[in-house]
Design a protein around this motif. Structure first.
Motif, PDB file in Angstrom:
ATOM      1  N   ARG A   1       0.828  -1.187   0.000  1.00  0.00           N
ATOM      2  CA  ARG A   1       0.000   0.000   0.000  1.00  0.00           C
ATOM      3  C   ARG A   1       0.874   1.252   0.000  1.00  0.00           C
ATOM      4  NH1 ARG A   1      -4.601   2.023  -1.734  1.00  0.00           N
ATOM      5  NH2 ARG A   1      -5.510   3.584  -0.335  1.00  0.00           N
ATOM      6  N   GLY A   2       0.648   2.121  -0.990  1.00  0.00           N
ATOM      7  CA  GLY A   2       1.374   3.366  -1.085  1.00  0.00           C
ATOM      8  C   GLY A   2       2.710   3.259  -1.806  1.00  0.00           C
ATOM      9  N   GLU A   3       3.150   2.040  -2.185  1.00  0.00           N
ATOM     10  CA  GLU A   3       4.449   1.866  -2.844  1.00  0.00           C
ATOM     11  C   GLU A   3       4.314   1.361  -4.262  1.00  0.00           C
ATOM     12  OE1 GLU A   3       7.126  -0.462  -0.599  1.00  0.00           O
ATOM     13  OE2 GLU A   3       6.867   0.691   1.259  1.00  0.00           O
ATOM     14  N   GLY A   4       3.256   0.637  -4.588  1.00  0.00           N
ATOM     15  CA  GLY A   4       3.082   0.154  -5.951  1.00  0.00           C
ATOM     16  C   GLY A   4       2.845  -1.342  -5.997  1.00  0.00           C
ATOM     17  N   THR A   5       2.707  -1.843  -7.213  1.00  0.00           N
ATOM     18  CA  THR A   5       2.386  -3.246  -7.441  1.00  0.00           C
ATOM     19  C   THR A   5       3.354  -3.823  -8.466  1.00  0.00           C
ATOM     20  OG1 THR A   5       0.060  -2.825  -6.978  1.00  0.00           O
ATOM     21  CG2 THR A   5       0.586  -4.872  -8.161  1.00  0.00           C
ATOM     22  N   THR A   6       3.759  -5.081  -8.251  1.00  0.00           N
ATOM     23  CA  THR A   6       4.633  -5.799  -9.177  1.00  0.00           C
ATOM     24  C   THR A   6       3.953  -7.096  -9.596  1.00  0.00           C
ATOM     25  OG1 THR A   6       6.606  -4.901  -8.118  1.00  0.00           O
ATOM     26  CG2 THR A   6       6.901  -6.852  -9.496  1.00  0.00           C
ATOM     27  N   VAL A   7       3.810  -7.289 -10.903  1.00  0.00           N
ATOM     28  CA  VAL A   7       3.252  -8.526 -11.458  1.00  0.00           C
ATOM     29  C   VAL A   7       4.355  -9.172 -12.301  1.00  0.00           C
ATOM     30  CG1 VAL A   7       1.466  -9.578 -12.876  1.00  0.00           C
ATOM     31  CG2 VAL A   7       0.932  -7.552 -11.486  1.00  0.00           C
ATOM     32  N   ILE A   8       4.659 -10.444 -12.003  1.00  0.00           N
ATOM     33  CA  ILE A   8       5.738 -11.164 -12.692  1.00  0.00           C
ATOM     34  C   ILE A   8       5.123 -12.279 -13.524  1.00  0.00           C
ATOM     35  CG2 ILE A   8       7.869 -12.472 -12.418  1.00  0.00           C
ATOM     36  CD1 ILE A   8       8.230 -11.145  -9.718  1.00  0.00           C
ATOM     37  N   VAL A   9       5.422 -12.266 -14.821  1.00  0.00           N
ATOM     38  CA  VAL A   9       5.013 -13.344 -15.723  1.00  0.00           C
ATOM     39  C   VAL A   9       6.161 -14.345 -15.769  1.00  0.00           C
ATOM     40  CG1 VAL A   9       4.283 -13.943 -18.050  1.00  0.00           C
ATOM     41  CG2 VAL A   9       3.611 -11.738 -17.066  1.00  0.00           C
ATOM     42  N   VAL A  10       5.922 -15.564 -15.284  1.00  0.00           N
ATOM     43  CA  VAL A  10       6.968 -16.590 -15.187  1.00  0.00           C
ATOM     44  C   VAL A  10       6.757 -17.620 -16.290  1.00  0.00           C
ATOM     45  CG1 VAL A  10       8.070 -18.285 -13.702  1.00  0.00           C
ATOM     46  CG2 VAL A  10       7.069 -16.225 -12.705  1.00  0.00           C
ATOM     47  N   MET A  11       7.787 -17.800 -17.126  1.00  0.00           N
ATOM     48  CA  MET A  11       7.749 -18.774 -18.219  1.00  0.00           C
ATOM     49  C   MET A  11       9.079 -19.516 -18.253  1.00  0.00           C
ATOM     50  SD  MET A  11       5.973 -16.662 -21.344  1.00  0.00           S
ATOM     51  CE  MET A  11       7.521 -15.855 -21.734  1.00  0.00           C
ATOM     52  N   PRO A  12       9.136 -20.683 -18.888  1.00  0.00           N
ATOM     53  CA  PRO A  12      10.423 -21.362 -19.045  1.00  0.00           C
ATOM     54  C   PRO A  12      11.321 -20.599 -20.006  1.00  0.00           C
ATOM     55  CG  PRO A  12       8.728 -22.524 -20.254  1.00  0.00           C
ATOM     56  CD  PRO A  12       8.026 -21.467 -19.461  1.00  0.00           C
ATOM     57  N   ARG A  13      12.624 -20.739 -19.818  1.00  0.00           N
ATOM     58  CA  ARG A  13      13.595 -20.054 -20.692  1.00  0.00           C
ATOM     59  C   ARG A  13      13.581 -20.663 -22.085  1.00  0.00           C
ATOM     60  NH1 ARG A  13      19.354 -19.736 -17.840  1.00  0.00           N
ATOM     61  NH2 ARG A  13      19.785 -18.840 -19.869  1.00  0.00           N
TER      62      ARG A  13
END
Length: 606
Positions: A594-606
């Motif tokens: 809250r108040g700092e932001g949001t991070t969304v990570i898309v995880v896939m194989p290399r």
């Protein structure tokens, strides 16, 4: 048969081992007894040399007179006479390296192999000097040294012993005498105790000080505390540890000789016996296997084939079969097995086809949930831009909108695309958003070129970007930043979408993470059965109600009811499409404060 062979062989091997160990122990006992006898003879010779000097009346007289003579000429003559006497004793034996006499007044006389007349001025502070000074006429066995104790230039190893000198008439102490000899006779005698290349022999005094040893100078000395100390003419054998230890005591010196041999070396003596025994066992086992194979071929072979095919069935192979010719009972069992496997293969194939059809239908249903939610805001913005005649900005927005519709309407090749195309779609979307928000949102893309051709489901980044803008950056009262970059860790390609918006509280974040991990479908009050995309709207409603963490979905500036909104491709939708394409260990990972932001990570194989 093989069990009996092994039991007999083990018993035979143990008996042979015991016999060999007994013989080795007897041999070690005899060797150490002979070595102690050699030491006694050697020490008797050394003792007689010191006694001959101590009883030499002329030597003692010259030593006393030189202390009193003031005439330099007479003093030199006396010193030469003393040196001649020492030289006569020196050449009486081949192993003497040096003979040294130190009088009570501190005068030094010596006769040595080389570097004569050179001596250490600090000898009075040494341990050996203190031992000789404390003696009362008895022989003092100082032990083995790496060089002369008095002459620092003499670096050869020496064995040192000595005694105090007394006037035989007055019994007055005149000084001390010590002799340095070649240690080879002692070390050669010690080598007689060794019974293997790794055997070590030590001569230890009463204070556990090592007088001599066959080990290298850098080798760690064992602890002699607690080891048996035999009496005179007694040999002690101890095999209770991982070493065979034999010990005996020298008669003339209070020394104990220890011989230590690792039992692993003793076991090497059994190598020939063990090899012969292994050959016999191998031949007998071969004969046993041949006889057993001949007897059991008619029964065991069909059963082995059946068991092997059953293991293949356990691994998922239902295409095989067993063909044997044996007794009727076994043939009937094999035929029943073949029919069962064939039936199971038909059932599994039908279930697999049904599952594939169901997944295809599910994928098509998920792919059909394309959200044109932003279209209404865009059209509303175009209206106001036309009114204000901002033709340049209008052209860019309409062109970006055109590309986006063309991209989102093409669902060929199983909805697969590349990261490059997804980023292009994102840039078109951000062109519209940045025009609408008029500089309130800036975008930074840091993606390595080597990942631009990575395959991923279509419409993966756009829903994430849309949620970041509407729920995180629009409610800000200041300019916001959206950052997209890639990173690699543990064989995973991670596409990170990061904003510095308002973020989410812990309750809303936990709700959204649970919907991703558990696949729960959320339903808002008053609506019908929820689809996968409803989770996104449920997150927005929860964030708005709990913490005011998102902005309104506006059409013409007004807030629309939840029931009137068009549902888009929600984050659970994106997560499930990635999992269907690559596996359950891949998908989305979300973190927010809250108040700092949001991070969304898309995880896939290399």
């Amino acid at each position: 048969m093989m069990t009996l062979i092994v039991i007999v062989s083990v018993l035979y091997y143990r008996k042979t081992t015991d016999i060999i160990h007994t013989k080795i122990s007897d041999m070690a006992e005899k060797n150490i007894s002979q070595t102690v006898g050699l030491f006694d003879l050697l020490l008797e010779g050394y003792d007689s040399v010191t006694k001959s000097l101590n009883s030499n009346y002329e030597l003692l007289r010259l030593l006393e007179e030189r202390e009193k003579v003031t005439d330099p000429v007479l003093s030199v003559i006396n010193e030469r006479s003393i040196t001649n006497i020492l030289g006569a004793v020196y050449y009486s034996r081949d192993d003497i390296v040096g003979i040294h006499i130190i009088t009570s007044s501190g005068k030094l006389y010596n006769y040595e192999k080389r570097y004569a007349g050179v001596f250490d001025l600090n000898y009075k502070k040494t341990d050996w000097y203190a031992q000789l000074q404390a003696s009362t006429g008895e022989m003092v066995w100082l032990g083995l040294y790496n060089g002369s104790v008095i002459n620092s230039l003499q670096e050869e190893r020496v064995f040192v012993f000595g005694r105090a000198l007394y006037d035989l008439t007055t019994y007055k102490k005149i000084g001390i005498m010590f002799i340095e000899t070649n240690p080879k006779p002692i070390l050669s005698a010690l080598s007689n105790v060794t019974i293997s290349p790794n055997s070590q022999v030590y001569i230890v005094d009463r204070q556990d000080r090592v007088i001599a040893s066959t080990g290298s100078e850098d080798a760690a000395m064992p602890s002699f505390n607690g080891l048996p100390r035999p009496a005179q003419k007694e040999v002690v054998v101890d095999d209770g540890t991982d070493q065979l230890i034999v010990s005996a005591k020298a008669a003339l010196a209070d020394w104990t000789v220890f011989g230590m041999t690792p039992k692993a070396d003793i076991g090497s003596e059994l190598k020939d016996t063990r090899q012969y025994l292994l050959v016999v066992i191998a031949v007998l086992i071969g004969l046993s296997v041949a006889i057993a194979s001949l007897v059991s071929r008619t029964i065991a072979s069909p059963l082995k084939l059946l068991i092997r095919e059953m293991k293949q069935v356990e691994l998922g192979n239902f295409k095989g079969g067993v063909n044997v010719k044996s007794f009727d009972e076994i043939n009937s069992l094999v035929a029943s097995f073949n029919r069962m496997v064939h039936r199971m293969d038909e059932l599994i194939e039908g279930i697999t086809l049904a599952s594939i059809s169901e997944k295809n239908a599910e994928l098509q249903a998920l792919q059909s949930q394309v959200n044109p939610h932003f279209l209404y805001n865009t059209l509303d913005m175009i209206y106001w831009m036309l009114d204000e005649r901002e033709n340049d900005r209008l052209g860019r927005v309409i062109l970006s909108l055109s590309h986006m519709f063309r991209y989102s309407s093409d669902w060929q090749e199983a909805s697969r695309t590349t990261l490059r195309q997804e980023l292009d779609q994102m840039r078109h979307y951000m062109t519209i958003i940045e025009s609408r928000l008029e500089g309130r949102v800036t975008t930074e893309i840091q993606v390595e070129d080597r990942w631009l051709d990575a395959v991923m489901p279509k419409m993966t980044l756009q829903p994430i970007i849309e949620n970041a803008v509407k729920s995180g950056l629009e409610p800000l009262g200041r300019p916001g930043k959206l950052r997209v970059y890639t990173e690699v860790d543990a064989g995973e390609l991670r596409i990170v979408v990061e904003d510095d918006g308002v973020g989410m509280d812990e309750q809303t974040l936990a709700f959204l993470q649970h919907s991703l991990l558990g696949g729960r479908i959320v339903r808002t009050e008053g609506e019908g059965p929820a689809s996968a995309s409803d989770t996104t709207e449920g997150w927005r409603e929860a964030a708005a109600g709990a913490a005011g963490a998102h902005g309104p979905s506006a059409v013409g500036g007004g807030i629309q009811p939840a029931a009137q909104r068009r549902k888009g491709i929600g984050l659970p939708n994106v997560h499930r499409r990635i999992a269907i394409m690559y596996g359950d260990q891949y998908g989305l990972r979300i973190d927010s404060k809250r108040g700092e932001g949001t991070t969304v990570i898309v995880v896939m194989p290399r």
